[in-house]
Write an enzyme that holds these catalytic residues in place. Structure first.
Site, PDB file in Angstrom:
ATOM      1  N   CYS A  78       0.838  -1.201   0.000  1.00  0.00           N
ATOM      2  CA  CYS A  78       0.000   0.000   0.000  1.00  0.00           C
ATOM      3  C   CYS A  78       0.871   1.250   0.000  1.00  0.00           C
ATOM      4  O   CYS A  78       1.730   1.413   0.878  1.00  0.00           O
ATOM      5  CB  CYS A  78      -0.914   0.021   1.225  1.00  0.00           C
ATOM      6  N   CYS A  84      -2.120   7.169   5.511  1.00  0.00           N
ATOM      7  CA  CYS A  84      -3.424   6.703   5.970  1.00  0.00           C
ATOM      8  C   CYS A  84      -3.249   6.052   7.341  1.00  0.00           C
ATOM      9  O   CYS A  84      -2.216   5.435   7.623  1.00  0.00           O
ATOM     10  CB  CYS A  84      -3.997   5.698   4.967  1.00  0.00           C
ATOM     11  N   CYS A  87      -3.210   1.283   8.373  1.00  0.00           N
ATOM     12  CA  CYS A  87      -2.203   0.215   8.466  1.00  0.00           C
ATOM     13  C   CYS A  87      -0.901   0.812   9.000  1.00  0.00           C
ATOM     14  O   CYS A  87       0.110   0.871   8.296  1.00  0.00           O
ATOM     15  CB  CYS A  87      -1.998  -0.483   7.127  1.00  0.00           C
ATOM     16  N   CYS A 169      -7.821  -0.500  -1.379  1.00  0.00           N
ATOM     17  CA  CYS A 169      -7.245  -0.732  -0.048  1.00  0.00           C
ATOM     18  C   CYS A 169      -6.784  -2.177   0.031  1.00  0.00           C
ATOM     19  O   CYS A 169      -7.605  -3.102   0.002  1.00  0.00           O
ATOM     20  CB  CYS A 169      -8.280  -0.443   1.041  1.00  0.00           C
ATOM     21  N   GLN A 285     -16.735  -8.824  13.886  1.00  0.00           N
ATOM     22  CA  GLN A 285     -15.288  -8.758  13.736  1.00  0.00           C
ATOM     23  C   GLN A 285     -14.916  -8.604  12.263  1.00  0.00           C
ATOM     24  O   GLN A 285     -15.480  -9.284  11.401  1.00  0.00           O
ATOM     25  CB  GLN A 285     -14.630 -10.019  14.304  1.00  0.00           C
ATOM     26  N   TYR A 314     -22.424  -9.076  26.773  1.00  0.00           N
ATOM     27  CA  TYR A 314     -21.983  -8.246  25.644  1.00  0.00           C
ATOM     28  C   TYR A 314     -21.947  -9.112  24.381  1.00  0.00           C
ATOM     29  O   TYR A 314     -20.965  -9.139  23.640  1.00  0.00           O
ATOM     30  CB  TYR A 314     -20.615  -7.627  25.903  1.00  0.00           C
ATOM     31  N   GLU A 335     -27.269  -8.172  25.680  1.00  0.00           N
ATOM     32  CA  GLU A 335     -26.715  -7.169  24.767  1.00  0.00           C
ATOM     33  C   GLU A 335     -27.525  -5.884  24.889  1.00  0.00           C
ATOM     34  O   GLU A 335     -28.759  -5.904  24.912  1.00  0.00           O
ATOM     35  CB  GLU A 335     -26.745  -7.684  23.332  1.00  0.00           C
ATOM     36  N   ASP A 378     -17.361 -10.382  26.410  1.00  0.00           N
ATOM     37  CA  ASP A 378     -16.649  -9.725  25.313  1.00  0.00           C
ATOM     38  C   ASP A 378     -16.997  -8.237  25.369  1.00  0.00           C
ATOM     39  O   ASP A 378     -17.735  -7.730  24.518  1.00  0.00           O
ATOM     40  CB  ASP A 378     -17.056 -10.349  23.978  1.00  0.00           C
ATOM     41  N   CYS A 405     -10.299  -6.520  23.633  1.00  0.00           N
ATOM     42  CA  CYS A 405      -9.671  -5.814  22.508  1.00  0.00           C
ATOM     43  C   CYS A 405      -8.698  -4.751  22.999  1.00  0.00           C
ATOM     44  O   CYS A 405      -8.176  -3.976  22.185  1.00  0.00           O
ATOM     45  CB  CYS A 405     -10.732  -5.190  21.608  1.00  0.00           C
TER      46      CYS A 405
END
Length: 457
Positions: A78, A84, A87, A169, A285, A314, A335, A378, A405
């Site tokens: 890229c 950007c 990444c 992309c 995801q 969650y 949720e 989660d 995460c």
């Protein structure tokens, strides 16, 4: 740690980058020992860098010249790496990325979780990852900007206030190489004669189902529905085009309605022996194969039995709920986000599962009345509230799987679990769900601390 800054000329510094931070920057140290976060450099580089911030305890600098490239520096596919923001580690080899992510998790567990190096060595497993390091994303989002009086679409730059206009992309699913260019071209054409009021554009693609959805996020109000659906259909051939209408203040906008403009009105993906259908506002995801690694680790940790009850907090649209329901007698799934709750109910119907109690609401306020044999959480990036940890501890669950995460909030919560005394981590596995970025998922297996005189039946 070796500190390798050697000289300083005015506001320029020669630095050797020691490691990657949990972020886009490389880490070096000035001659006085002060940490320097260096933009545009990777671990092992020797660079000339311009100081842009000099704080009391750290400095920030921007690379102006790479004097000696790192052996782990690569030429990415890229051209926008470093420009950007999508990444930020794209110049770093995959091997070095994986090592840095595992090391960042380890250091965070020691620094915030207060685990000893010996405990970390025992708990942390080798990082899991997929084969694909580019072309793995099933979703990308574009932001509008005005260029010479015309609306253009692009991605947030390293400077988040800037939008980088792109028409391809390499992170996006490689089975749909022309989708991004087609959608951008169609919307640029439409913006010449219509005020679309675009707030953002989402594109989701599945190589497994061949589904391609374009979601246009706009305020409520009039909209050229037929023209937009026709032009997008001709340009990109999507299976679904939807308009997500939102209202409220900019920082707290909420979804008002999802309007189907063409096609199926939602996006489908095959995952872990089932199919999920998702509306545009629902979270899923971005790496389907990576998500299957998460499911594998959660099921391995919980080892749910056919006569047991599971709780999924969650739960979203059902990534873990569905496989749990196939193996357990009953699942209580909680949720708070309305679109995800509706998607979960639909996914249970699609997969012919009727042993799930779907509970809409906050995980603490709506904590299930049913007791649990196994439990999965989660949570969002903020992690678990202390009240959630207390409620989890109040169950009789034998095993808990915590999917995170964010290493910092994970380490904080694991420290709270240890201090509470009911559960202890027995295995911590990082998962590289987001190659070319610093982000990393983690699955933790927590096991109940039974009294010494406890005997299993």
């Amino acid at each position: 740690m070796m500190r390798t800054a050697t000289r300083m000329t005015g506001r320029d510094m020669k630095l050797t980058i020691e490691s990657m931070t949990y972020g886009a920057d490389g880490l070096a140290h000035a001659g006085n020992g002060k940490a320097v976060f260096v933009q545009g450099a990777v671990a092992g580089d020797t660079v000339e860098a311009e100081v842009v911030q000099d704080g009391k305890s750290f400095m920030r600098a921007r690379t102006t010249e790479i004097l000696q490239p790192s052996p782990d520096r690569i030429q990415p596919p890229c051209p926008f790496v470093g420009i950007c923001g999508g990444c930020s580690w794209g110049n770093l080899s995959r091997t070095a990325q994986l090592a840095a992510k595992e090391q960042n998790l380890r250091s965070t567990l020691e620094r915030i979780g207060k685990f000893s190096p010996e405990q970390v060595d025992e708990l942390v497993q080798p990082i899991r990852h997929t084969k694909d390091d580019w072309g793995y994303r099933n979703k990308i989002e574009l932001e509008p900007t005005v260029v010479s009086g015309r609306v253009r679409l692009g991605m947030h730059g390293v400077d988040p206030s800037k939008i980088v206009t792109v028409d391809s992309c390499p992170l996006f699913d490689k089975r749909f190489p022309k989708a991004l260019k087609s959608v951008v071209g169609a919307l640029n054409y439409l913006s010449g004669s219509h005020d679309l009021g675009l707030e953002r554009v989402g594109i989701r693609a599945s190589r497994r189902t061949k589904a391609l959805e374009v979601a246009l996020w706009t305020p409520t109000g009039s909209f050229p529905r037929s023209q937009v659906s026709r032009v997008l259909a001709d340009a990109a051939h999507p299976t679904s085009v939807v308009r997500v209408m939102s209202k409220g203040e900019k920082k707290a906008r909420r979804v008002s309605k999802v309007e189907m403009l063409a096609g199926e009105g939602s996006w489908t993906e095959n995952i872990a022996d089932g199919q999920m259908r998702l509306s545009a506002p629902s979270f899923f995801q971005v790496n389907t194969k990576g998500a299957e690694i998460l499911i594998e680790l959660v099921m391995e940790a919980l080892d749910p039995q056919e006569d047991e009850l599971a709780v999924d907090l969650y739960c979203g649209a059902g990534t873990f709920t569905l496989p749990l329901a196939r193996r357990c007698d009953f699942v209580a799934a909680v949720e708070a986000y309305g679109p995800a709750v509706r998607d979960l109910r639909r996914n249970l119907e699609i997969n012919k599962l009727d042993n799930v109690d779907v509970i809409g609401g906050d995980a603490v306020r709506e904590f299930p009345d049913q007791d649990a044999d196994v439990l999965v959480v989660d949570p969002p990036r903020a992690g678990l509230a202390p009240e959630a940890i207390d409620l989890i501890a109040s169950t009789s669950a034998r095993d808990v799987a915590y999917v995170s995460c964010d290493p910092a909030t994970l380490a904080r919560d694991l420290k709270r679990f240890v201090e509470e005394g009911t559960f202890s981590p027995v295995k911590i596995t990082p998962v590289d769900l987001f190659p070319q970025t610093f982000h990393c998922e983690t699955v933790v297996h927590l096991k109940r601390n039974y009294p010494l005189n406890h005997c299993s039946e």
